[in-house]
Every structure is written in structure tokens, then in C-alpha cells.
Design an enzyme around this catalytic site. Structure first.
Site, PDB file in Angstrom:
ATOM      1  N   ARG A  50       0.778  -1.240   0.027  1.00 24.40           N
ATOM      2  CA  ARG A  50       0.020   0.061   0.054  1.00 24.40           C
ATOM      3  C   ARG A  50       0.947   1.351   0.104  1.00 24.40           C
ATOM      4  O   ARG A  50       0.449   2.366  -0.765  1.00 24.40           O
ATOM      5  CB  ARG A  50      -0.692  -0.022   1.187  1.00 24.40           C
ATOM      6  CG  ARG A  50      -1.737   1.240   1.289  1.00 24.40           C
ATOM      7  CD  ARG A  50      -3.109   1.145   2.318  1.00 24.40           C
ATOM      8  NE  ARG A  50      -2.768   0.352   3.328  1.00 24.40           N
ATOM      9  CZ  ARG A  50      -2.380   0.599   4.422  1.00 24.40           C
ATOM     10  NH1 ARG A  50      -1.531   1.853   4.534  1.00 24.40           N
ATOM     11  NH2 ARG A  50      -2.113  -0.408   5.528  1.00 24.40           N
ATOM     12  N   TYR A 102     -17.625  16.549 -14.445  1.00 22.72           N
ATOM     13  CA  TYR A 102     -18.035  15.326 -14.631  1.00 22.72           C
ATOM     14  C   TYR A 102     -18.859  14.990 -13.509  1.00 22.72           C
ATOM     15  O   TYR A 102     -18.639  15.432 -12.265  1.00 22.72           O
ATOM     16  CB  TYR A 102     -16.803  14.371 -14.624  1.00 22.72           C
ATOM     17  CG  TYR A 102     -17.177  12.890 -14.192  1.00 22.72           C
ATOM     18  CD1 TYR A 102     -18.094  12.320 -15.005  1.00 22.72           C
ATOM     19  CD2 TYR A 102     -16.681  12.252 -13.062  1.00 22.72           C
ATOM     20  CE1 TYR A 102     -18.400  11.017 -14.789  1.00 22.72           C
ATOM     21  CE2 TYR A 102     -17.122  11.131 -12.698  1.00 22.72           C
ATOM     22  CZ  TYR A 102     -17.894  10.492 -13.754  1.00 22.72           C
ATOM     23  OH  TYR A 102     -18.307   8.903 -13.233  1.00 22.72           O
ATOM     24  N   ASP A 174      -8.614  18.890 -14.404  1.00 24.25           N
ATOM     25  CA  ASP A 174      -8.770  17.529 -14.707  1.00 24.25           C
ATOM     26  C   ASP A 174      -8.378  17.373 -16.347  1.00 24.25           C
ATOM     27  O   ASP A 174      -9.437  17.916 -17.155  1.00 24.25           O
ATOM     28  CB  ASP A 174     -10.142  17.092 -14.462  1.00 24.25           C
ATOM     29  CG  ASP A 174     -10.601  15.782 -14.917  1.00 24.25           C
ATOM     30  OD1 ASP A 174     -10.007  15.280 -15.690  1.00 24.25           O
ATOM     31  OD2 ASP A 174     -11.654  15.160 -14.265  1.00 24.25           O
ATOM     32  N   LYS A 199      -9.627   6.092 -18.660  1.00 23.31           N
ATOM     33  CA  LYS A 199     -10.053   6.996 -20.129  1.00 23.31           C
ATOM     34  C   LYS A 199      -8.882   6.612 -21.224  1.00 23.31           C
ATOM     35  O   LYS A 199      -8.329   5.796 -21.245  1.00 23.31           O
ATOM     36  CB  LYS A 199     -10.667   8.213 -20.013  1.00 23.31           C
ATOM     37  CG  LYS A 199     -11.688   8.457 -18.709  1.00 23.31           C
ATOM     38  CD  LYS A 199     -12.769   7.316 -19.035  1.00 23.31           C
ATOM     39  CE  LYS A 199     -13.801   7.533 -17.992  1.00 23.31           C
ATOM     40  NZ  LYS A 199     -13.500   8.052 -16.494  1.00 23.31           N
TER      41      LYS A 199
HETATM   42  N1  PLP Z   1     -12.954  12.892 -14.588  1.00 23.11           N
HETATM   43  C1  PLP Z   1     -13.678  12.840 -15.688  1.00 23.11           C
HETATM   44  C2  PLP Z   1     -13.455  13.956 -16.733  1.00 23.11           C
HETATM   45  C3  PLP Z   1     -14.242  11.710 -15.909  1.00 23.11           C
HETATM   46  O1  PLP Z   1     -14.908  11.514 -17.302  1.00 23.11           O
HETATM   47  C4  PLP Z   1     -14.319  10.749 -15.115  1.00 23.11           C
HETATM   48  C5  PLP Z   1     -15.028   9.452 -15.247  1.00 23.11           C
HETATM   49  O2  PLP Z   1     -15.792   9.386 -16.347  1.00 23.11           O
HETATM   50  C6  PLP Z   1     -13.801  10.806 -13.740  1.00 23.11           C
HETATM   51  C7  PLP Z   1     -13.028  12.012 -13.893  1.00 23.11           C
HETATM   52  C8  PLP Z   1     -13.733   9.788 -12.794  1.00 23.11           C
HETATM   53  O3  PLP Z   1     -12.916   8.922 -13.158  1.00 23.11           O
HETATM   54  P1  PLP Z   1     -12.960   7.305 -12.674  1.00 23.11           P
HETATM   55  O4  PLP Z   1     -14.285   6.890 -13.423  1.00 23.11           O
HETATM   56  O5  PLP Z   1     -11.718   6.667 -13.205  1.00 23.11           O
HETATM   57  O6  PLP Z   1     -13.260   7.245 -11.139  1.00 23.11           O
END
Ligand code: PLP
Length: 383
Positions: A50, A102, A174, A199
């Protein structure tokens, strides 16, 4: 590490040096929870997985290289990475978040962190005056997502980071939708970059992960502590998978971009779509900002259907290569209905204000043959 400058080379070589004992060119998967210590409290390098694992170290080196930062901290999901940043905050802190963030990020802020007396204010960051007027003496963080999900709005990272610095607030970007291939927010003044590695970086729809990249050692130490103490770490196998995916990231992104560019242009000619939203199109209201801060436009396109929900469902049912699913950024093409899927957790009145309507679809264009994808959409649109 080798002095790598070109991103194609960075993708292939970052974090990878032949294993010392055997010369294995791929970093081994150290599938272990613990490490034998020669004497008490005196571990060789790692003591417990961890806290650290060589496969994860190699991955984090590669992730940092992608965004040209000194440090990277990886997590078991994108939202775990979002949560790690939120754990830097204290009661009575104020955070400004872009309104079209998101859905899961908004949900985490509204439902989990707001109860610790942290104030989250969601605003339209395409309006810089609004950002400037929202900054308060207790503003600690400005949260940008650009392009936004699902409306692909563009936010000026450089201008907002400059405003944030005046208040000593951190700017987080992000960068999931752009990938490090097309946009490097640190170069534009941001403090922390976040990716849902699920992604584009992962790229094969076979794992869930997240990461943060940054240059500030003090902040990196705090985030590493949160990673260790909170425990949302990538497993050795997932670290290996993700590191492997990075090798083709640049290649894949070029193809996502080329396909999406062609498809968006074709979509503009199809009467079923009343609006086509893609930062690479001249018709995008912030196309000039996209040209300024991005090197490519990625593979995400949103459209509004000319017709009701039944028509939209009929269109979806006729698609052959675009599968109806959440997520994005994989090699295969996907289509998503934000209102009922990825953004169902956004409060209904907020969805209305934003324009996440029943007739909105979000496409994640894969790396298949562009003509096959165009034919698929044209055929399905004949309704
Ligand atoms: N940020 C964006 C722009 C996203 O599209 C997503 C998920 O769709 C996330 C963060 C969250 O990521 P995760 O699904 O890997 O937890």
C-alpha cells in the site's frame, strides 16, 4: 532517466529500464503485498505494497513524464484521485468548480465533502469575470475541467491560474478529455493535473484508475501520504497494464483526433443532428481558445438530436460500431446518453441550466477505420 523530449519517445520509454537481474525489457509485475526486511524496521526499499510497489513506481515515473512534472501519485480510480485532492482541504475552505464538471466529481463534492463544511461553488468558467468575482479570501482551490464533460466547453487555464495565484489558491485541471498528448496544464500555470486513467491513458476499457501529476514537493508528499493512509492504490497488475498502455498513447491519440475531426465534419452535414459540439470545428464557440491551449482535439463529440427521445433511441439501436456504454477514451467507439447515464447524478435543475437535455448524446470516437464509423452514423441517422 534518459533525457526524453519527444512525446512519442516518452510514451515508449518513460519509467521503463531493463530489469537488472534478467534484462527483462518490460518491468515485472511485483505481485506482492509485503517485503522481507534484513533487520527490524530496516526495509531494503519497500515495506508494504500500500505504501509502495516497484510496478507502481515505474508507472508513476511514466505518468509524471507524460505531463512533464516532477511527481505523480496514482490511485485506484479517477474519483479516488479527486477525493485525494479534496482531502487537502479544511472546514470553511471555499472551492470554485466549473459547472459542467464530470457528474461523479460534482457528486463527490456535493454529497461527501460538503458535509465537512467545505463550500463548493459551481460556476460557468467560460466567463472569466464570474471566476474573478467568485474568488473569496477563503478560496483554496479552483477546479477546472477542459474540455468539459459532456458539453465540451473550453476553459482558459492560463487566465484562471493567474487569478488563482493572486489569492494563493491552487488550480487543479482535470485533463482526462485532452490526455497529456494534447494539453499540458502545468505549462499553462496549473498546480495539479488529474487524469481518470480509466480513459485515454488506459485506453482499452479494461481497468479503472486515476492519477495526479504536479511539481510541488510539499504538495506531492501530502498527496502521497493520502494515497498511503487512505489506501486507494493501484494493484501491481493494474499498474503494469496502465504502464503498458502508455506506450501507445501518442499513437492512439493521433488516431482518435483524426477520426473525430472527420466524423464531426460529416455530422455537421447530417440533418438528424441539430448541433455538433467538437472543439476542433470552426463552429465551436471557443475554437480559438482550443487552438491556443490544445495541440489536438481528442476524440469526444457531443450532438443534439433533432427529435424526441424515441427518435434518439431508434438512432442508437441502429448503430453497429458505437456501443451504448458509459466511459470513454478506449480504442473502441462508444456512445453515451448523459442525462440518463453519466450525468444522472447531477441535480435535475442544474442539468437543465447546463443544457444536459434528453436529446444530447456524447460520442467517444475510437480508433477504428474512420470511413466505417462515418458509414455507421450515416446509416443509423436515416430515420
Ligand atoms: N474525470 C472525468 C473527466 C471523467 O470523465 C471521469 C469518469 O468518467 C472521472 C474524472 C472519474 O474517473 P473514474 O471513473 O476513473 O473514477
Amino acid at each position: 532517466m534518459k533525457n526524453l523530449s519527444h512525446i512519442d519517445t516518452v510514451c515508449v520509454h518513460a519509467g521503463a529500464s531493463p530489469e537488472e537481474l534478467t534484462g527483462a525489457i518490460m518491468p515485472p509485475i511485483f505481485q506482492t503485498s509485503t517485503y522481507v526486511q534484513p533487520s527490524p524496521g530496516n526495509p531494503k526499499i519497500y515495506d508494504y505494497s500500500r505504501g509502495g510497489n516497484p510496478t507502481r513506481t515505474a508507472l508513476e515515473e511514466a505518468l509524471a513524464a507524460l505531463e512533464k512534472t516532477k511527481f505523480s501519485v496514482s490511485f485506484s480510480s479517477g474519483l479516488a484521485a479527486v477525493g485525494a485532492i479534496a482531502q487537502l482541504l479544511n472546514p470553511n475552505d471555499h472551492v470554485i468548480v466549473c459547472d459542467d464538471v464530470y457528474g461523479g466529481t460534482g457528486r463527490l463534492f456535493r454529497k461527501l465533502f460538503a458535509k465537512y463544511d467545505i463550500a463548493f461553488e459551481f460556476i460557468d468558467m467560460t466567463d472569466l469575470k464570474k471566476v474573478e468575482n467568485s474568488i473569496k479570501s477563503n478560496t483554496k482551490l479552483i477546479w477546472i475541467e477542459t474540455p468539459t464533460n459532456p458539453l465540451l466547453k473550453l476553459i482558459d487555464i492560463e487566465k484562471i491560474a493567474t487569478l488563482a495565484k493572486k489569492q494563493n489558491a491552487l488550480t487543479v485541471v482535470d485533463n482526462t478529455f485532452s490526455s497529456p498528448i494534447f494539453q499540458n496544464p502545468i505549462d499553462l500555470g496549473a498546480d495539479i493535473i488529474l487524469h481518470s486513467t480509466t480513459k485515454y491513458i488506459g485506453g482499452h476499457s479494461d481497468m479503472v484508475g486515476g492519477c495526479l501529476m504536479l511539481n510541488d514537493k510539499n504538495l506531492a508528499d501530502q498527496l502521497k501520504f493520502i494515497q498511503f493512509a487512505g489506501g486507494s492504490v493501484n494493484s501491481p497488475f493494474e499498474s503494469f497494464l496502465l504502464h503498458r498502455s502508455i506506450k501507445t498513447l501518442s499513437l492512439r491519440m493521433k488516431k482518435h483526433h483524426e477520426n473525430a475531426m472527420q466524423i464531426a465534419r460529416e455530422m455537421e452535414k447530417i440533418p438528424l443532428f441539430s448541433e455538433v459540439i467538437f472543439p476542433g470545428l470552426e463552429s465551436h464557440p471557443q475554437h480559438s481558445l482550443a487552438k491556443k491551449q490544445m495541440r489536438g482535439y481528442s476524440g469526444m463529440i457531443s450532438v443534439r438530436i433533432n427529435g424526441d427521445f424515441e427518435k434518439l433511441k431508434l438512432f442508437l439501436s441502429k448503430l453497429k460500431y458505437f456501443s451504448l456504454a458509459e466511459s470513454l477514451g478506449g480504442v473502441e467507439s462508444l456512445v453515451n446518453h448523459p442525462e440518463t447515464m453519466t450525468h444522472a447524478s447531477v441535480p435535475e435543475d442544474h442539468r437543465k441550466i447546463l443544457g444536459i437535455t434528453a436529446n444530447l448524446l456524447r460520442f467517444s470516437v475510437g480508433i477504428e477505420d474512420s470511413q466505417d464509423l462515418i458509414e455507421d452514423i450515416k446509416n443509423a441517422a436515416k430515420i
